[in-house]
Design an enzyme around this catalytic site. Sequence first.
Site, PDB file in Angstrom:
ATOM      1  N   ASP A   1       0.959  -1.182  -0.041  1.00  0.00           N
ATOM      2  CA  ASP A   1      -0.015  -0.127  -0.015  1.00  0.00           C
ATOM      3  C   ASP A   1       0.888   1.274   0.107  1.00  0.00           C
ATOM      4  O   ASP A   1       0.994   1.758   0.904  1.00  0.00           O
ATOM      5  CB  ASP A   1      -0.657  -0.125   1.122  1.00  0.00           C
ATOM      6  CG  ASP A   1      -1.877   1.070   1.060  1.00  0.00           C
ATOM      7  OD1 ASP A   1      -2.956   0.909   0.217  1.00  0.00           O
ATOM      8  OD2 ASP A   1      -1.823   2.028   1.916  1.00  0.00           O
TER       9      ASP A   1
ATOM     10  N   CYS B   1      -4.867   4.620  -2.083  1.00  0.00           N
ATOM     11  CA  CYS B   1      -6.478   5.274  -1.595  1.00  0.00           C
ATOM     12  C   CYS B   1      -6.400   6.403  -2.615  1.00  0.00           C
ATOM     13  O   CYS B   1      -6.922   7.609  -2.344  1.00  0.00           O
ATOM     14  CB  CYS B   1      -6.421   5.901  -0.148  1.00  0.00           C
ATOM     15  SG  CYS B   1      -4.770   6.811   0.374  1.00  0.00           S
TER      16      CYS B   1
END
Length: 460
Positions: free
Chosen positions: A293, A350
């Site tokens: 991530d 994100c």
Amino acid sequence: MDFYNHAANILSDLSKKKGSIKQLAFNSKKHDPKRTYALVCETLKYKPVLDEIIARSELLVLEKKLKENLARVLVHDLLMSKRGLSISNGPIKECILRHKTRLNAEFVKLKVKKGVKSHEELALKNPVSLPRWLRINTIKSTKDEVLQGLGLDKVSSIEELGPDKFYIDDCVENLIAIDPSFPIVENSLYKEGKVIIQDKASCFPAAVLAGLTGHVGDIIDGCAAPGNKTTHLAACFPKSHIFAFERDAKRVQTLRKMVGISGANNVTIEHQDFTLTDPKSDLYRNVTHILLDPSCSGSGIVSRQDYLLGNEQDVTEDTERLENLCSFQSTILKHALQFPNCRHVTYSTCSVHRLENEQVVCEVLSQEPDWKCNSLTKTLPNWKTRGIPEYCAQPSMAEGMIRCKPGAGGTIGFFVANLYHPQREQETFKMYKNDDDTKKRKRKKKKKEVKKKARIQGEE
């Protein structure tokens, strides 16, 4: 007076897109950041109302030295704050108090015009209302203990949430939603690390890996801080060892704190850049799964205050910054695919941008043909929104990707790609199947020997 000037300057910086409300309010140590943050948010919440009152009272016409944003914060506290203006005597205070009667009169007229009794009814409403998601930390607690400790009533959808309600998610195991107004940080479940505040979409990478079948060895979290995904991995795979990488010293401290609170004792924190590790090192020879991530634009993050900024904060990403991010994202993903025994990798951001999502994945897979996007059935099939086929080299790749639209389904904007190495997966399956077959044969042989021995003893 400095406090009001500081708040006014933050309003100006927000209009110039110099940062978020929180960043700008908490950057200064000179002024109470919580008080500053509250005043800026409240002023923005009533900005249309304040602007109308200021215009109708002709405050800025009569007081030519008074700047617009300073007028907004001062008029807000004069008319709407319970403690009124918190300012020592001086020219600015006198300037506002000279017009107090007129300002109050315009405020009353506006409430009558709008048909409201209190000023709270005039506040801007948030069109995107996200629930607060709580991941039940199964290292320390159980679903039954948490639900009993919360003492809330169950509802069947997030739309039904209220201060005394909770919702059990149907997509991620051990995930519940509560109303944002519920004081969870004051609850012992939160203080003791039995529940962790984590957005639903942020739970997807570990949930995808947990939903796969087959042998699981060691696991790497390549960009681990602040630690939500790391501790989720630790809970999902209690028998696996997890290497959590973080290169920034301050973020390492945050990661250590998070891992400590969660009670995860199967995590080793590596204070180093994941891209500088040697994939062929003996230390990582048992790594079968990797969660990535990496840093991204954050364009999918929905703040509870975003609506206050209206069109002023519409983000047009800097092209150069995006390209630099994409370059780093591609580099770290390529590196993850070099671990010789790794079979599964999740890549997530994100971000809502194609450049950071489908494009990065497609670019890397074009250079690593042995790796593929997994199937829909192995990528949280309950979540309906997939990758965008038009953005993929092959439309079928989109099935192995997850997209979350900001605000939809109660999540922030998010992207996950589920990648796997078919050959290694098949080889591992055969190896463990052979091991199982060997164990079965040995057990069968042992049973025969025991029976034979018992028969001989019986004959004697």
